[in-house]
Design an enzyme around this catalytic site. Structure first.
Site, PDB file in Angstrom:
ATOM      1  N   GLU A 109       0.834  -1.214   0.000  1.00  0.00           N
ATOM      2  CA  GLU A 109       0.000   0.000   0.000  1.00  0.00           C
ATOM      3  C   GLU A 109       0.870   1.266   0.000  1.00  0.00           C
ATOM      4  O   GLU A 109       0.526   2.265  -0.624  1.00  0.00           O
ATOM      5  CB  GLU A 109      -0.926  -0.010   1.217  1.00  0.00           C
ATOM      6  CG  GLU A 109      -2.017  -1.081   1.083  1.00  0.00           C
ATOM      7  CD  GLU A 109      -2.855  -1.180   2.333  1.00  0.00           C
ATOM      8  OE1 GLU A 109      -2.296  -1.568   3.383  1.00  0.00           O
ATOM      9  OE2 GLU A 109      -4.049  -0.869   2.271  1.00  0.00           O
ATOM     10  N   GLU A 129      -4.117  -9.284   3.498  1.00  0.00           N
ATOM     11  CA  GLU A 129      -4.857  -8.941   4.716  1.00  0.00           C
ATOM     12  C   GLU A 129      -6.029  -9.885   4.982  1.00  0.00           C
ATOM     13  O   GLU A 129      -6.315 -10.215   6.130  1.00  0.00           O
ATOM     14  CB  GLU A 129      -5.359  -7.491   4.647  1.00  0.00           C
ATOM     15  CG  GLU A 129      -4.274  -6.448   4.891  1.00  0.00           C
ATOM     16  CD  GLU A 129      -3.476  -6.060   3.656  1.00  0.00           C
ATOM     17  OE1 GLU A 129      -3.509  -6.798   2.655  1.00  0.00           O
ATOM     18  OE2 GLU A 129      -2.809  -5.005   3.695  1.00  0.00           O
TER      19      GLU A 129
HETATM   20  C1  3H9 Z   1      -1.485  -4.937   7.044  1.00  0.00           C
HETATM   21  O1  3H9 Z   1      -0.513  -4.600   6.419  1.00  0.00           O
HETATM   22  C2  3H9 Z   1      -2.663  -4.057   7.291  1.00  0.00           C
HETATM   23  C3  3H9 Z   1      -2.681  -2.839   6.423  1.00  0.00           C
HETATM   24  O2  3H9 Z   1      -3.362  -3.085   5.228  1.00  0.00           O
HETATM   25  C4  3H9 Z   1      -3.460  -1.729   7.057  1.00  0.00           C
HETATM   26  C5  3H9 Z   1      -2.948  -1.193   8.309  1.00  0.00           C
HETATM   27  C6  3H9 Z   1      -3.757   0.004   8.780  1.00  0.00           C
HETATM   28  N1  3H9 Z   1       4.342  -7.615  11.527  1.00  0.00           N
HETATM   29  O3  3H9 Z   1       7.517 -15.363   8.426  1.00  0.00           O
HETATM   30  P1  3H9 Z   1       8.910 -15.204   8.922  1.00  0.00           P
HETATM   31  C7  3H9 Z   1       7.648 -11.498  11.910  1.00  0.00           C
HETATM   32  S1  3H9 Z   1      -1.613  -6.461   7.764  1.00  0.00           S
HETATM   33  C8  3H9 Z   1       5.082  -8.022  12.560  1.00  0.00           C
HETATM   34  O4  3H9 Z   1       9.461 -16.235   9.811  1.00  0.00           O
HETATM   35  P2  3H9 Z   1       9.839 -15.396   6.217  1.00  0.00           P
HETATM   36  C9  3H9 Z   1       7.305 -12.963  12.082  1.00  0.00           C
HETATM   37  O5  3H9 Z   1       6.315 -13.146  13.073  1.00  0.00           O
HETATM   38  C10 3H9 Z   1      -0.057  -7.211   7.429  1.00  0.00           C
HETATM   39  N2  3H9 Z   1       5.908  -9.081  12.521  1.00  0.00           N
HETATM   40  O6  3H9 Z   1       9.932 -14.924   7.731  1.00  0.00           O
HETATM   41  C11 3H9 Z   1       8.645 -13.546  12.470  1.00  0.00           C
HETATM   42  O7  3H9 Z   1       8.825 -13.285  13.847  1.00  0.00           O
HETATM   43  P3  3H9 Z   1       9.684 -14.299  14.759  1.00  0.00           P
HETATM   44  C12 3H9 Z   1      -0.038  -7.801   6.076  1.00  0.00           C
HETATM   45  C13 3H9 Z   1       5.982  -9.740  11.375  1.00  0.00           C
HETATM   46  O8  3H9 Z   1      11.024 -14.844   5.551  1.00  0.00           O
HETATM   47  C14 3H9 Z   1       9.635 -12.687  11.667  1.00  0.00           C
HETATM   48  O9  3H9 Z   1       8.913 -11.502  11.301  1.00  0.00           O
HETATM   49  N3  3H9 Z   1       1.186  -8.506   5.898  1.00  0.00           N
HETATM   50  C15 3H9 Z   1       5.251  -9.377  10.260  1.00  0.00           C
HETATM   51  O10 3H9 Z   1       9.554 -16.848   6.136  1.00  0.00           O
HETATM   52  C16 3H9 Z   1      10.103 -13.364  10.400  1.00  0.00           C
HETATM   53  O11 3H9 Z   1       8.957 -13.775   9.667  1.00  0.00           O
HETATM   54  C17 3H9 Z   1       1.282  -9.847   6.035  1.00  0.00           C
HETATM   55  O12 3H9 Z   1       0.319 -10.538   6.250  1.00  0.00           O
HETATM   56  C18 3H9 Z   1       4.388  -8.249  10.348  1.00  0.00           C
HETATM   57  N4  3H9 Z   1       3.653  -7.823   9.318  1.00  0.00           N
HETATM   58  O13 3H9 Z   1       8.529 -14.687   5.616  1.00  0.00           O
HETATM   59  C19 3H9 Z   1       2.664 -10.416   5.893  1.00  0.00           C
HETATM   60  N5  3H9 Z   1       5.526 -10.233   9.257  1.00  0.00           N
HETATM   61  O14 3H9 Z   1      11.062 -14.303  14.148  1.00  0.00           O
HETATM   62  C20 3H9 Z   1       2.946 -11.413   6.979  1.00  0.00           C
HETATM   63  C21 3H9 Z   1       6.428 -11.100   9.737  1.00  0.00           C
HETATM   64  O15 3H9 Z   1       9.615 -13.676  16.110  1.00  0.00           O
HETATM   65  N6  3H9 Z   1       4.283 -11.925   6.881  1.00  0.00           N
HETATM   66  N7  3H9 Z   1       6.708 -10.805  11.018  1.00  0.00           N
HETATM   67  O16 3H9 Z   1       9.011 -15.614  14.685  1.00  0.00           O
HETATM   68  C22 3H9 Z   1       4.658 -12.920   6.035  1.00  0.00           C
HETATM   69  O17 3H9 Z   1       3.875 -13.413   5.249  1.00  0.00           O
HETATM   70  C23 3H9 Z   1       6.049 -13.432   6.153  1.00  0.00           C
HETATM   71  O18 3H9 Z   1       6.521 -13.105   7.439  1.00  0.00           O
HETATM   72  C24 3H9 Z   1       7.037 -12.885   5.097  1.00  0.00           C
HETATM   73  C25 3H9 Z   1       8.482 -13.309   5.477  1.00  0.00           C
HETATM   74  C26 3H9 Z   1       6.666 -13.469   3.745  1.00  0.00           C
HETATM   75  C27 3H9 Z   1       6.977 -11.392   5.051  1.00  0.00           C
END
Ligand code: 3H9
Length: 696
Positions: A109, A129
């Protein structure tokens, strides 16, 4: 000069270019400090007279994974992401951005609000999301449809699908594909903006007319899904406002986002997201894994073939061992078939299949495992067969080889004791089909060495599975709990509920399949063998339902034999097997039960309370390290409805006190089966939930 050096956002200025770097490892999440930093940086660069163009990029593995999920459910800390992005879009100086790695949610975004977007090779972008029970809440539902075809925007937002950089360019989401490291690409993009070779525009200024037929069709398609989740539908409602001036659309988006934030599905889905990651935190994670390049799978049945497929896909060379040459060849064909199916689903190519198959050898000679790094047995589920095999392996395998058993119930300590190297023995409980199901229970026996556990964890990562650590007990985490609540389904069947009603009630609740349909799919003979094994130790006070045994005595084992609880002559329709219905009737008469009516709610309440009760015991005994480990097992191995976040997350929605009350009421019917687990009573007394135990 307005160079700043804040922890999360770094600004540098040179040659008329104001460069903003997101530097918030591990994923550049846009939490409150980062949002404020970004807002301040854009304001400062707009005010700096020497700056003519602003370029944003991310340090680390990606531009940004979006909003900081850990802030959800807590009071919002200003500034809002959507306000910061509106400020960026309104910037008087052009703002360009470079997307690399996996850029998701609020990260994308942010890019949509900039005036031009440059993707780097290998990048993936998406608005996931809805998979967290939310909708893009920082302008994504308003800006994406302005940039790409309306139906494509609906598809991307309502599915949460990620697209690769090439597709993103084709869609019009990106303006161009750049090169070099993100920092370099950002400088190049800024220069291109200055010399006019990169087209600049404000996304919010683009006028579109939402297509009402596409909206209606998408809502209808989603409404037929079970369970009906609010997020994708609300996301489409938000998109339907994208024809209005952007300020108006964003107001609607914000309202709908707020409604979803308060919906319990959001909590369940984020719990499921976290569960996948928290389970990796185990004491042995710090140990150094052994190197795994070659593996043997002993047994070429469905399970062995699935495991071999998964290992090949993870890049290991695999030797599959069967008793007879003909069966070994059949197993090889079956592995190839698994790869063919992946090609049909668009997940692989013929070239990849042929390459992977080169890594597969089949043999009938157990001595061929002598030099291999890992051996996984997937032979008949019988303790004598397994211990005999492990004592042979002990004599053959090289020192340091990891010896894994795929047993789903048996005592891994006994299996380890059949060798002179119990430290190398571990339970690797795959779920069928092993190459598709994400769960792997890693069963740590009393003497399993920490580096063997770490090896299993590393291997699971290579196979893209979710490994959950389990202690030793009959059935480990999943099957032990299953054995308990599965009895409740049988008790309800005997007492008057039809098996179709039980299946439907639980499918409406959100399970992919009800317990009787699952039993037919798995093969009724499997449960039958387990019941026979346990018969000598079955407590006299325990009610026993023999309906499944009677069905099995006819050789009806479910789908594979064409009939079980249901008939499978037409694979599209699930019709109750009239002979099974007759058996149910006869067994009810033989047991002399007074038939009762069960509502769907009664069925769900009993089934879920039974599941939660045994899960509480599994946690209390330390078989599962934390409640969230049980949740992960059920989410990734048993088709548990993801929006409920797993059985113990769901338990917290009901509350420990209410569960104790329920069990005490049910106990009036069956005092032996319904006993309040100590842990649940303790939680009720101290007014805590299972979530509190995840903090340990
Ligand atoms: C959003 O954006 C809402 C908006 O539209 C509006 C807002 C108003 N936040 O998965 P990994 C942590 S909603 C905080 O093992 P990878 C994860 O928990 C968001 N922490 O790595 C982990 O922690 P830990 C929409 C986050 O390389 C560490 O980072 N976005 C977030 O296999 C490493 O992650 C999503 O849904 C976050 N957003 O994969 C994306 N993301 O080491 C969600 C990750 O303590 N994330 N962490 O266990 C993913 O899909 C994967 O983490 C990603 C990396 C592909 C990015």
């Amino acid at each position: 000069m307005v160079d700043t050096e804040s922890a999360l956002i770094r600004t540098t200025v040179a040659n008329a270019i104001g460069l903003i770097a997101l530097n918030n490892p591990p994923v550049n999440a846009l939490g409150a400090v980062a949002r404020q930093g970004l807002a301040d940086a854009v304001a400062a660069l707009n005010a700096a007279s020497e700056v003519q163009v602003i370029a944003i990029y991310g340090e680390g593995k990606a531009l940004s994974a979006g909003a900081d999920i850990r802030e959800f459910g807590k009071p919002l800390v200003a500034p809002r992401l959507s306000d910061v992005l509106d400020q960026i879009e309104a910037s008087l100086k052009p703002v360009v951005i470079v997307l690399h790695g996996t850029t998701l949610g609020g990260g994308l975004e942010l890019a949509l609000a900039c005036h031009a977007r440059v993707g780097l090779p290998g990048a993936h972008v998406g608005l996931p999301e809805v998979t967290l029970g939310l909708l893009p809440g920082a302008g994504g539902t308003q800006r994406l449809p302005r940039l790409i075809a309306f139906d494509k925007a609906i598809d991307m937002i309502s599915s949460g699908r990620q697209v690769a950089v090439e597709e993103a360019l084709d869609l019009g989401l990106l303006d161009t594909i750049g090169e070099g490291p993100p920092h370099q690409a950002a400088l190049s993009a800024a220069k291109a903006a200055l010399n006019g070779s990169l087209m600049l525009r404000r996304t919010g200024d683009i006028a579109i007319k939402p297509d009402s037929a596409t909206i209606a069709a998408a809502i209808e398609r989603l409404s037929s899904k079970r369970p009906l989740l609010a997020a994708p539908i609300k996301a489409i409602q938000a998109i339907s406002h994208s024809g209005e001036p952007i300020v108006e659309g964003i107001k609607t988006e914000r309202r709908l986002f707020g409604e979803l934030m308060d919906n319990p599905d959001r909590q369940g889905l984020i719990h499921a997201f976290n569960a996948e990651r928290v389970v990796r935190r185990i004491p042995e994670a710090a140990a150094t894994p052994r190197e795994m390049k070659t593996a043997a799978v002993i047994g070429g049945g469905t399970m062995g073939v699935g495991i071999a497929t998964a290992l090949l896909q993870a890049g290991l060379r695999v030797t599959l061992i069967e008793m007879a040459a003909e069966r070994a060849e059949m197993a090889k064909v079956a592995v190839a078939k698994n790869f063919d199916e992946a090609i049909k689903r668009g997940k692989s190519t013929a070239e990849a299949r042929d390459k992977l198959l080169l890594g597969l050898a089949v043999t009938t000679d157990l001595r061929d495992v002598a030099t291999l790094d890992l051996v996984i047995e997937a032979v008949f589920e019988d303790i004598a067969t397994k211990t005999e095999l492990f004592s042979k392996l002990d004599n053959i395998c090289k020192s340091g080889a990891v010896l894994g058993t795929n047993t789903s119930y048996l005592d891994v300590n006994l299996i380890a004791a059949a060798t002179s190297r119990p430290q190398d023995v571990i339970g690797l409980h795959f779920f069928s089909p092993a190459h598709l199901m994400r769960l792997l229970e890693v069963v740590v026996a009393d003497r399993t060495a920490p580096e063997v556990v770490a090896t299993a964890l590393a291997l699971s990562g290579r196979m893209k599975k979710v490994a959950v650590r389990s202690g030793v007990c009959d059935g480990f985490i999943g099957n032990r709990i299953l054995a308990h609540y599965r009895k409740m389904a049988d008790y309800m069947l005997l007492d008057g509920a039809a098996f179709e009603q039980i299946d439907h009630a639980l499918e409406d609740f959100g399970f992919a399949m009800g317990p009787f349909a699952v039993a037919d799919l798995a093969g009724l003979d499997i449960g039958w063998a387990t019941r026979k094994r346990k018969a000598p130790t079955r407590p006299a006070e325990e009610r026993y339902v023999a309906i499944a045994d009677r069905i099995c005595e006819h050789g009806w084992f479910g789908r594979k034999s064409g009939r079980g609880y249901y008939l499978y002559d037409d694979p599209k329709i699930r019709r109750p097997n009239p002979d099974a219905l007759a058996i149910v009737k006869a067994e009810r008469a033989a047991a002399g039960v007074t038939l009762r009516r069960f509502t769907d709610q009664d069925i769900v309440a009993r089934y879920m309370t039974a599941m939660i009760s045994e899960a509480a015991r599994v946690v209390a005994e330390g078989v599962a390290m934390r409640p969230i480990d049980v949740d992960a097992v059920f989410l990734f191995g048993y088709g548990f409805p993801r929006h409920l976040g797993g059985p113990l997350n769901y338990a917290d929605r009901i509350g420990a006190a209410a569960l104790v009350e329920r069990i005490e009421a049910f106990a009036k019917e069956d005092r032996y089966y319904w006993q309040v687990p100590d842990l649940l009573r303790q939680l009720a007394k101290t007014k805590r939930g299972f979530a509190d135990l995840n903090q340990r």
